[in-house]
Design an enzyme around this catalytic site. Sequence first.
Site, PDB file in Angstrom:
ATOM      1  N   SER A  95     -58.496  -6.173  -6.738  1.00  0.00           N
ATOM      2  CA  SER A  95     -57.541  -7.188  -6.290  1.00  0.00           C
ATOM      3  C   SER A  95     -56.459  -7.452  -7.321  1.00  0.00           C
ATOM      4  O   SER A  95     -56.693  -7.350  -8.525  1.00  0.00           O
ATOM      5  CB  SER A  95     -58.284  -8.498  -6.019  1.00  0.00           C
ATOM      6  OG  SER A  95     -59.169  -8.301  -4.941  1.00  0.00           O
ATOM      7  N   GLN A 120      -8.172   3.493  28.075  1.00  0.00           N
ATOM      8  CA  GLN A 120      -7.371   2.723  29.027  1.00  0.00           C
ATOM      9  C   GLN A 120      -6.688   1.586  28.271  1.00  0.00           C
ATOM     10  O   GLN A 120      -7.330   0.649  27.832  1.00  0.00           O
ATOM     11  CB  GLN A 120      -8.249   2.143  30.141  1.00  0.00           C
ATOM     12  CG  GLN A 120      -7.412   1.433  31.206  1.00  0.00           C
ATOM     13  CD  GLN A 120      -8.225   0.482  32.080  1.00  0.00           C
ATOM     14  OE1 GLN A 120      -9.292   0.029  31.697  1.00  0.00           O
ATOM     15  NE2 GLN A 120      -7.703   0.182  33.255  1.00  0.00           N
ATOM     16  N   TYR A 153     -39.842   0.224  -6.650  1.00  0.00           N
ATOM     17  CA  TYR A 153     -38.389   0.139  -6.825  1.00  0.00           C
ATOM     18  C   TYR A 153     -38.072  -0.428  -8.190  1.00  0.00           C
ATOM     19  O   TYR A 153     -38.642  -1.454  -8.584  1.00  0.00           O
ATOM     20  CB  TYR A 153     -37.839  -0.773  -5.719  1.00  0.00           C
ATOM     21  CG  TYR A 153     -36.345  -0.905  -5.654  1.00  0.00           C
ATOM     22  CD1 TYR A 153     -35.521   0.214  -5.627  1.00  0.00           C
ATOM     23  CD2 TYR A 153     -35.754  -2.157  -5.577  1.00  0.00           C
ATOM     24  CE1 TYR A 153     -34.142   0.081  -5.534  1.00  0.00           C
ATOM     25  CE2 TYR A 153     -34.377  -2.307  -5.476  1.00  0.00           C
ATOM     26  CZ  TYR A 153     -33.577  -1.183  -5.460  1.00  0.00           C
ATOM     27  OH  TYR A 153     -32.220  -1.317  -5.367  1.00  0.00           O
ATOM     28  N   GLY A 184     -20.442   0.109  32.368  1.00  0.00           N
ATOM     29  CA  GLY A 184     -21.215   0.043  31.127  1.00  0.00           C
ATOM     30  C   GLY A 184     -21.965  -1.261  30.943  1.00  0.00           C
ATOM     31  O   GLY A 184     -22.967  -1.314  30.227  1.00  0.00           O
ATOM     32  N   GLU A 235     -11.574  -8.188  47.616  1.00  0.00           N
ATOM     33  CA  GLU A 235     -11.947  -9.007  46.464  1.00  0.00           C
ATOM     34  C   GLU A 235     -12.024 -10.472  46.868  1.00  0.00           C
ATOM     35  O   GLU A 235     -11.311 -10.917  47.769  1.00  0.00           O
ATOM     36  CB  GLU A 235     -10.930  -8.814  45.329  1.00  0.00           C
ATOM     37  CG  GLU A 235     -11.027  -7.463  44.673  1.00  0.00           C
ATOM     38  CD  GLU A 235     -12.419  -7.205  44.109  1.00  0.00           C
ATOM     39  OE1 GLU A 235     -12.760  -7.780  43.074  1.00  0.00           O
ATOM     40  OE2 GLU A 235     -13.187  -6.429  44.735  1.00  0.00           O
ATOM     41  N   GLY A 255      -6.978  -2.837  35.731  1.00  0.00           N
ATOM     42  CA  GLY A 255      -7.909  -2.924  36.850  1.00  0.00           C
ATOM     43  C   GLY A 255      -8.867  -1.748  36.906  1.00  0.00           C
ATOM     44  O   GLY A 255      -8.696  -0.744  36.202  1.00  0.00           O
ATOM     45  N   ARG A 307     -16.203 -13.022  26.971  1.00  0.00           N
ATOM     46  CA  ARG A 307     -17.226 -14.076  27.029  1.00  0.00           C
ATOM     47  C   ARG A 307     -18.394 -13.834  26.064  1.00  0.00           C
ATOM     48  O   ARG A 307     -19.171 -14.744  25.798  1.00  0.00           O
ATOM     49  CB  ARG A 307     -17.758 -14.217  28.470  1.00  0.00           C
ATOM     50  CG  ARG A 307     -16.775 -14.982  29.346  1.00  0.00           C
ATOM     51  CD  ARG A 307     -17.499 -15.657  30.484  1.00  0.00           C
ATOM     52  NE  ARG A 307     -17.761 -14.747  31.581  1.00  0.00           N
ATOM     53  CZ  ARG A 307     -18.800 -14.849  32.397  1.00  0.00           C
ATOM     54  NH1 ARG A 307     -19.700 -15.798  32.217  1.00  0.00           N
ATOM     55  NH2 ARG A 307     -18.955 -13.994  33.382  1.00  0.00           N
TER      56      ARG A 307
HETATM   57  C1  UD1 Z   1     -15.425  -5.696  40.177  1.00  0.00           C
HETATM   58  C2  UD1 Z   1     -15.130  -5.295  41.614  1.00  0.00           C
HETATM   59  C3  UD1 Z   1     -15.828  -6.269  42.568  1.00  0.00           C
HETATM   60  C4  UD1 Z   1     -17.320  -6.296  42.273  1.00  0.00           C
HETATM   61  C5  UD1 Z   1     -17.561  -6.618  40.803  1.00  0.00           C
HETATM   62  C6  UD1 Z   1     -19.008  -6.494  40.455  1.00  0.00           C
HETATM   63  C7  UD1 Z   1     -12.960  -4.263  41.710  1.00  0.00           C
HETATM   64  C8  UD1 Z   1     -11.529  -4.456  42.033  1.00  0.00           C
HETATM   65  N1  UD1 Z   1     -13.718  -5.314  41.838  1.00  0.00           N
HETATM   66  O1  UD1 Z   1     -14.936  -7.003  39.951  1.00  0.00           O
HETATM   67  O2  UD1 Z   1     -15.609  -5.888  43.892  1.00  0.00           O
HETATM   68  O3  UD1 Z   1     -17.957  -7.260  43.091  1.00  0.00           O
HETATM   69  O4  UD1 Z   1     -16.841  -5.703  39.971  1.00  0.00           O
HETATM   70  O5  UD1 Z   1     -19.216  -6.989  39.160  1.00  0.00           O
HETATM   71  O6  UD1 Z   1     -13.359  -3.162  41.364  1.00  0.00           O
HETATM   72  N2  UD1 Z   1     -12.956  -2.495  33.666  1.00  0.00           N
HETATM   73  C9  UD1 Z   1     -12.216  -1.573  32.989  1.00  0.00           C
HETATM   74  N3  UD1 Z   1     -10.873  -1.658  33.013  1.00  0.00           N
HETATM   75  C10 UD1 Z   1     -10.215  -2.628  33.704  1.00  0.00           C
HETATM   76  C11 UD1 Z   1     -10.983  -3.577  34.410  1.00  0.00           C
HETATM   77  C12 UD1 Z   1     -12.359  -3.489  34.376  1.00  0.00           C
HETATM   78  O7  UD1 Z   1     -12.778  -0.671  32.350  1.00  0.00           O
HETATM   79  O8  UD1 Z   1      -8.969  -2.636  33.687  1.00  0.00           O
HETATM   80  C13 UD1 Z   1     -14.430  -2.366  33.660  1.00  0.00           C
HETATM   81  C14 UD1 Z   1     -15.122  -3.518  32.962  1.00  0.00           C
HETATM   82  O9  UD1 Z   1     -15.380  -3.202  31.598  1.00  0.00           O
HETATM   83  C15 UD1 Z   1     -16.416  -3.634  33.738  1.00  0.00           C
HETATM   84  C16 UD1 Z   1     -16.042  -3.159  35.124  1.00  0.00           C
HETATM   85  O10 UD1 Z   1     -14.854  -2.408  34.991  1.00  0.00           O
HETATM   86  O11 UD1 Z   1     -17.408  -2.765  33.242  1.00  0.00           O
HETATM   87  C17 UD1 Z   1     -15.835  -4.301  36.106  1.00  0.00           C
HETATM   88  O12 UD1 Z   1     -14.858  -5.167  35.616  1.00  0.00           O
HETATM   89  P1  UD1 Z   1     -14.922  -6.708  35.945  1.00  0.00           P
HETATM   90  O13 UD1 Z   1     -13.658  -7.330  35.492  1.00  0.00           O
HETATM   91  O14 UD1 Z   1     -16.185  -7.286  35.512  1.00  0.00           O
HETATM   92  O15 UD1 Z   1     -15.002  -6.659  37.533  1.00  0.00           O
HETATM   93  P2  UD1 Z   1     -14.188  -7.445  38.604  1.00  0.00           P
HETATM   94  O16 UD1 Z   1     -12.798  -6.938  38.644  1.00  0.00           O
HETATM   95  O17 UD1 Z   1     -14.423  -8.875  38.418  1.00  0.00           O
END
Ligand code: UD1
Length: 453
Positions: A393, A77, A375, A106, A159, A82, A20
């Site tokens: 001046s 990763q 320069y 992050g 979730e 997830g 996004r």
């Molecule tokens: C996650 C939580 C949710 C919480 C929400 C808060 C889980 C399953 N869900 O949701 O309960 O309310 O955050 O924002 O944990 N990331 C990875 N690798 C992946 C997926 C995500 O590094 O495979 C990192 C993303 O960069 C981000 C963070 O994990 O920094 C959260 O990922 P995002 O997809 O925003 O969170 P949700 O799964 O929507």
Amino acid sequence: MTDASSPLALVVLAAGKGTRMKSDLHKVLHPIAGRPMLMHLMASADALEPARKVVVVGAGREQLATALGDSAELAVQDPQLGTGHAVQQAEGALAGFSGDVLILYGDVPFVRTETMRAMLERLHAGDNPAVVVLGFEPEDALQYGRVIAENGVVKKMVEHKDASAEERACRLCNSGLMAVRGDELFALLARVGNDNAQGEYYLTDIVNVANGDGRVCAVVVTDDAGEVAGINSRAELAEAEARWQKKRRLQAMADGASLVAPETVWFAWDTVLGRDVTVEQNVVFGPGVTVADNVVIHAFCHIEGARLESGVSVGPFARLRPGAVLEEKARVGNFVEVKNAVLHAGAKANHLTYLGDADVGAGANIGAGTITCNYDGYFKYRTVIGERAFIGSNSALIAPVKIGADAIVAAGSAVSRDVADGELRLVRAEQLVKPGWADRFHDAMKRKKAERK
Ligand code: UD1
Ligand code: CA
């Protein structure tokens, strides 16, 4: 209480695609107050003196490697299956580690150190929780995972996409941050499956697995929704910037600075302001600025990488670029640009001037329109101006060049050779003086015009 004998490891998740943002720059490197959001988070976590730091990254890992240097390890990763799967990628980097693990995002950069500390303290409370979750109650809970809890003890993590209508009615949401014991984390993660609405390995399921073993899992609730706000779009980035600036302005005023129109002043993450500093309207601080006591910054200034000593006055409409040093009571006025240049005590450049790669002696006066020509299209050169020198001046000082102490450079001079102490240098054509010439010219021309009618 925090178990002082228990070392800390950070696992920072940053492998999400960040689509996004629509950006070639990794999402967590987008700056807030002139500093990548990831670095704001690392600085807050560093206050806990972590023994290990692992950042989990997918695409854009080279950018993160450059930004982090050797301050943290990277774990890759790929593919992204997830949040649980993401944390599993840190297992190799944390081999042999058996302290506490704090899992951060992050793209959630403003979690306070106190909040992190509260989570770790809860992890070492008497009921010996396996996992501590950071919860919050947002105004709109829609997309967040829910924390089903009673008296601070978590019954279930679910979730939004997997939740029943009754579970969705629960207002306590998961921020995503967790504290877990290092010697249990990876064993719990290994038991997490992906049989859910999104086919992902959910980090949140380690709570459900631990509960199944009869273990306690706890939730710490923050009442500051801003600190757990994630940044997923440019609009959210701008909102986070606005929240940060608002806090910083209040802090500046609490510390003894007058901001005439606070909402128009923009600070950088590391701006240092003294007491009795006045900042007028529409002033922007880039990184690296230190302002001592009793300084006035007039309206519409842009200041970056500069040191302003006490009693200095700047602007309106001045630009101070990196390496600008204004010593005590120096003055820089309107439409003056200073770069990599020192104005020693009491030196003045009040109007329309460029001072680059220069050293301006104490009490020197730089006249309107003076330019240091630093320069030649290939290299940069220095201009050194002595104490109390007076630069007339519209002078061009063609570097490398030295102007001696107490010297005077006449207005309009283009100076390319050194000027000695106490010398007058005048570099312009001899003046031609013709008394009455203009009167005679006008008379002759008027006569001519009349004859032609
Ligand atoms: C996650 C939580 C949710 C919480 C929400 C808060 C889980 C399953 N869900 O949701 O309960 O309310 O955050 O924002 O944990 N990331 C990875 N690798 C992946 C997926 C995500 O590094 O495979 C990192 C993303 O960069 C981000 C963070 O994990 O920094 C959260 O990922 P995002 O997809 O925003 O969170 P949700 O799964 O929507
Ligand atoms: Ca998110």
